[in-house]
Design a protein around this motif. Structure first.
Motif, PDB file in Angstrom:
ATOM      1  N   GLY A   1      39.302  61.158  59.982  1.00  0.00           N
ATOM      2  CA  GLY A   1      39.513  59.934  60.749  1.00  0.00           C
ATOM      3  C   GLY A   1      38.453  59.630  61.778  1.00  0.00           C
ATOM      4  O   GLY A   1      38.486  58.576  62.417  1.00  0.00           O
ATOM      5  N   HIS A   2      37.487  60.528  61.976  1.00  0.00           N
ATOM      6  CA  HIS A   2      36.468  60.367  63.004  1.00  0.00           C
ATOM      7  C   HIS A   2      35.094  60.143  62.380  1.00  0.00           C
ATOM      8  O   HIS A   2      34.799  60.645  61.292  1.00  0.00           O
ATOM      9  CB  HIS A   2      36.407  61.606  63.891  1.00  0.00           C
ATOM     10  CG  HIS A   2      37.612  61.809  64.752  1.00  0.00           C
ATOM     11  ND1 HIS A   2      38.833  62.165  64.238  1.00  0.00           N
ATOM     12  CD2 HIS A   2      37.771  61.706  66.099  1.00  0.00           C
ATOM     13  CE1 HIS A   2      39.706  62.276  65.235  1.00  0.00           C
ATOM     14  NE2 HIS A   2      39.083  61.995  66.365  1.00  0.00           N
ATOM     15  N   GLY A   3      34.220  59.438  63.117  1.00  0.00           N
ATOM     16  CA  GLY A   3      32.854  59.240  62.667  1.00  0.00           C
ATOM     17  C   GLY A   3      32.809  58.709  61.244  1.00  0.00           C
ATOM     18  O   GLY A   3      33.540  57.784  60.875  1.00  0.00           O
ATOM     19  N   GLN A   4      31.972  59.314  60.421  1.00  0.00           N
ATOM     20  CA  GLN A   4      31.841  58.847  59.043  1.00  0.00           C
ATOM     21  C   GLN A   4      32.945  59.373  58.132  1.00  0.00           C
ATOM     22  O   GLN A   4      33.040  58.950  56.978  1.00  0.00           O
ATOM     23  CB  GLN A   4      30.455  59.225  58.499  1.00  0.00           C
ATOM     24  CG  GLN A   4      29.325  58.514  59.248  1.00  0.00           C
ATOM     25  CD  GLN A   4      27.994  58.610  58.534  1.00  0.00           C
ATOM     26  OE1 GLN A   4      27.878  58.284  57.353  1.00  0.00           O
ATOM     27  NE2 GLN A   4      26.977  59.053  59.247  1.00  0.00           N
ATOM     28  N   SER A   5      33.775  60.287  58.637  1.00  0.00           N
ATOM     29  CA  SER A   5      34.961  60.698  57.876  1.00  0.00           C
ATOM     30  C   SER A   5      36.072  59.667  57.991  1.00  0.00           C
ATOM     31  O   SER A   5      37.099  59.788  57.309  1.00  0.00           O
ATOM     32  CB  SER A   5      35.474  62.058  58.355  1.00  0.00           C
ATOM     33  OG  SER A   5      34.570  63.088  58.024  1.00  0.00           O
ATOM     34  N   SER A   6      35.890  58.652  58.847  1.00  0.00           N
ATOM     35  CA  SER A   6      36.915  57.605  58.979  1.00  0.00           C
ATOM     36  C   SER A   6      37.060  56.810  57.686  1.00  0.00           C
ATOM     37  O   SER A   6      38.093  56.183  57.453  1.00  0.00           O
ATOM     38  CB  SER A   6      36.554  56.661  60.131  1.00  0.00           C
ATOM     39  OG  SER A   6      35.313  56.016  59.870  1.00  0.00           O
ATOM     40  N   GLN A   7      36.039  56.844  56.844  1.00  0.00           N
ATOM     41  CA  GLN A   7      36.125  56.144  55.558  1.00  0.00           C
ATOM     42  C   GLN A   7      37.119  56.800  54.611  1.00  0.00           C
ATOM     43  O   GLN A   7      37.509  56.227  53.605  1.00  0.00           O
ATOM     44  CB  GLN A   7      34.741  56.114  54.902  1.00  0.00           C
ATOM     45  CG  GLN A   7      33.675  55.422  55.742  1.00  0.00           C
ATOM     46  CD  GLN A   7      32.283  55.602  55.167  1.00  0.00           C
ATOM     47  OE1 GLN A   7      32.127  56.115  54.068  1.00  0.00           O
ATOM     48  NE2 GLN A   7      31.269  55.169  55.901  1.00  0.00           N
TER      49      GLN A   7
ATOM     50  N   MET B   1      34.236  71.691  71.313  1.00  0.00           N
ATOM     51  CA  MET B   1      34.511  71.056  72.601  1.00  0.00           C
ATOM     52  C   MET B   1      35.931  70.509  72.632  1.00  0.00           C
ATOM     53  O   MET B   1      36.444  70.015  71.632  1.00  0.00           O
ATOM     54  CB  MET B   1      33.542  69.890  72.836  1.00  0.00           C
ATOM     55  CG  MET B   1      32.157  70.284  73.347  1.00  0.00           C
ATOM     56  SD  MET B   1      32.178  71.129  74.952  1.00  0.00           S
ATOM     57  CE  MET B   1      33.048  69.916  75.950  1.00  0.00           C
ATOM     58  N   SER B   2      36.549  70.626  73.801  1.00  0.00           N
ATOM     59  CA  SER B   2      37.826  69.978  74.110  1.00  0.00           C
ATOM     60  C   SER B   2      38.890  70.331  73.064  1.00  0.00           C
ATOM     61  O   SER B   2      39.111  71.504  72.775  1.00  0.00           O
ATOM     62  CB  SER B   2      37.618  68.470  74.227  1.00  0.00           C
ATOM     63  OG  SER B   2      38.717  67.845  74.843  1.00  0.00           O
TER      64      SER B   2
ATOM     65  N   LEU C   1      25.674  73.320  60.830  1.00  0.00           N
ATOM     66  CA  LEU C   1      26.592  72.475  60.074  1.00  0.00           C
ATOM     67  C   LEU C   1      27.378  71.632  61.066  1.00  0.00           C
ATOM     68  O   LEU C   1      28.097  72.172  61.905  1.00  0.00           O
ATOM     69  CB  LEU C   1      27.551  73.331  59.233  1.00  0.00           C
ATOM     70  CG  LEU C   1      28.669  72.576  58.503  1.00  0.00           C
ATOM     71  CD1 LEU C   1      28.094  71.603  57.477  1.00  0.00           C
ATOM     72  CD2 LEU C   1      29.641  73.551  57.832  1.00  0.00           C
ATOM     73  N   LEU C   2      27.209  70.316  60.987  1.00  0.00           N
ATOM     74  CA  LEU C   2      27.936  69.387  61.851  1.00  0.00           C
ATOM     75  C   LEU C   2      28.965  68.650  61.006  1.00  0.00           C
ATOM     76  O   LEU C   2      28.653  68.184  59.899  1.00  0.00           O
ATOM     77  CB  LEU C   2      26.987  68.384  62.504  1.00  0.00           C
ATOM     78  CG  LEU C   2      26.192  68.885  63.716  1.00  0.00           C
ATOM     79  CD1 LEU C   2      25.094  69.857  63.306  1.00  0.00           C
ATOM     80  CD2 LEU C   2      25.579  67.710  64.479  1.00  0.00           C
TER      81      LEU C   2
ATOM     82  N   VAL D   1      32.217  71.704  66.066  1.00  0.00           N
ATOM     83  CA  VAL D   1      33.498  71.008  65.896  1.00  0.00           C
ATOM     84  C   VAL D   1      33.769  70.179  67.147  1.00  0.00           C
ATOM     85  O   VAL D   1      33.975  70.723  68.237  1.00  0.00           O
ATOM     86  CB  VAL D   1      34.653  72.001  65.655  1.00  0.00           C
ATOM     87  CG1 VAL D   1      35.968  71.245  65.446  1.00  0.00           C
ATOM     88  CG2 VAL D   1      34.353  72.888  64.449  1.00  0.00           C
ATOM     89  N   HIS D   2      33.765  68.857  66.994  1.00  0.00           N
ATOM     90  CA  HIS D   2      33.965  67.963  68.135  1.00  0.00           C
ATOM     91  C   HIS D   2      35.444  67.832  68.484  1.00  0.00           C
ATOM     92  O   HIS D   2      36.317  68.339  67.759  1.00  0.00           O
ATOM     93  CB  HIS D   2      33.358  66.588  67.837  1.00  0.00           C
ATOM     94  CG  HIS D   2      34.026  65.881  66.684  1.00  0.00           C
ATOM     95  ND1 HIS D   2      35.235  65.227  66.808  1.00  0.00           N
ATOM     96  CD2 HIS D   2      33.653  65.735  65.380  1.00  0.00           C
ATOM     97  CE1 HIS D   2      35.567  64.692  65.650  1.00  0.00           C
ATOM     98  NE2 HIS D   2      34.636  64.996  64.745  1.00  0.00           N
ATOM     99  N   GLY D   3      35.732  67.139  69.573  1.00  0.00           N
ATOM    100  CA  GLY D   3      37.109  66.936  70.007  1.00  0.00           C
ATOM    101  C   GLY D   3      37.701  65.646  69.484  1.00  0.00           C
ATOM    102  O   GLY D   3      37.051  64.865  68.780  1.00  0.00           O
ATOM    103  N   ALA D   4      38.961  65.393  69.816  1.00  0.00           N
ATOM    104  CA  ALA D   4      39.658  64.183  69.376  1.00  0.00           C
ATOM    105  C   ALA D   4      38.984  62.953  69.977  1.00  0.00           C
ATOM    106  O   ALA D   4      38.673  62.909  71.163  1.00  0.00           O
ATOM    107  CB  ALA D   4      41.122  64.243  69.788  1.00  0.00           C
ATOM    108  N   GLY D   5      38.773  61.948  69.138  1.00  0.00           N
ATOM    109  CA  GLY D   5      38.152  60.713  69.587  1.00  0.00           C
ATOM    110  C   GLY D   5      36.645  60.743  69.550  1.00  0.00           C
ATOM    111  O   GLY D   5      35.998  59.720  69.799  1.00  0.00           O
ATOM    112  N   GLY D   6      36.046  61.899  69.241  1.00  0.00           N
ATOM    113  CA  GLY D   6      34.590  62.007  69.208  1.00  0.00           C
ATOM    114  C   GLY D   6      34.053  61.969  67.788  1.00  0.00           C
ATOM    115  O   GLY D   6      34.687  61.440  66.874  1.00  0.00           O
TER     116      GLY D   6
END
Length: 265
Positions: free
Chosen positions: A53-59, A95-96, A47-48, A23-28
């Motif tokens: 709203g981030h990466g490919q989920s922004s679509q 992270m973060s 599982l990544l 699970v990445h942080g905000a803005g990543g």
């Protein structure tokens, strides 16, 4: 349900039954785990996930425009992916600000979380952090959000050793639209109230904090909470700042994989 599903990628292991969720942080985005994948997939199923709203989920931003952005809602997004992938329980690496998402998952669905590895963990916003957040809240309607994000990146990751981390996070943040940035920014108001509850509750879930010894905004709070929570431990990575999975990837991988394997015994 599936049209709201976050973008995710699975790396199956031929023999292991153990899952690790990143699970990445905000803005990543999930791409920021590129230094972990090779080491982890030798031992576990992976599982990544790209958060809303981030990466490919922004679509999928339009899917959530009418839905509130809360830590509960973002945590439920992740749980929906686990349900879709038929993963009943997993180890979580975050992270973060992603560490708060994982703690919220441990509150909503404690049986799902076998262990937590929390890198660059956010425990609470101290006075300096609160001033930074307040500055951003006042100015986010007046200046381009990327100016604000670059300022935050330099404050959180100020040294030359953190240049790669700053570059990667600014690059990923450019994929966020300004409205999406503001939605995530509003979540900062939830951090201290939720983490006050978390500090008072001693989790029964094994937890490893991996922190850079130069993470001057958040390290001291983690030291305090490890003294309180019996199943928590802290490893400080020397000559390392906030984004320790990038700055000290080999040591991050070594300590976190060994910790997860120890939770299986």
């Amino acid at each position: 349900m599936t049209h709201h599903l976050l973008y995710h990628k699975v790396y199956p292991h031929p023999n292991s039954s153990q899952w690790v969720v990143f699970v990445h942080g905000a803005g990543g985005s999930s791409s920021l785990w590129f230094k972990q994948i090779k080491a982890y997939k030798r031992h576990f199923n992976l599982l990544l996930i790209d958060l809303r709203g981030h990466g490919q989920s922004s679509q999928l931003v339009k899917e959530w425009i009418t839905h509130p952005y809360t830590f509960d809602a973002v945590a439920q997004d992740v749980l929906n992916v686990l349900h879709h992938c038929q993963i009943p329980k997993a180890h979580f690496v975050a992270m973060s600000l992603g560490t708060i998402i994982v703690r919220k998952i441990s509150e909503l669905a404690p049986d799902v979380v076998q262990s937590m590895v929390l890198g660059g963990a956010v425990i609470r916003f101290d006075l300096r952090s609160q001033l930074l957040v307040t500055l951003g809240r006042w100015s986010k309607h007046l200046i381009p959000y990327m100016w604000l994000y670059r300022l935050f990146a330099y404050i959180v990751m100020p040294s030359r050793l953190q240049k790669e981390s700053r570059h990667l996070f600014v690059r990923e943040a450019k994929k966020l639209c300004q409205k999406e940035f503001k939605r995530w920014y509003r979540l900062t108001a939830e951090v201290n109230p939720f983490m006050r509850y978390f500090r008072e509750k001693d989790e029964s879930i094994p937890t490893l904090y991996l922190m850079g010894d130069r993470d001057y905004l958040f390290l001291s709070q983690v030291r305090e909470i490890v003294m309180i929570h019996q199943k928590s431990q802290l490893i400080e990575l020397t000559n390392c700042g906030h984004v320790c999975n990038i700055e000290q990837a080999e040591r991050f991988n070594h300590h976190s994989i060994r910790f997860i394997q120890g939770c299986l015994n």
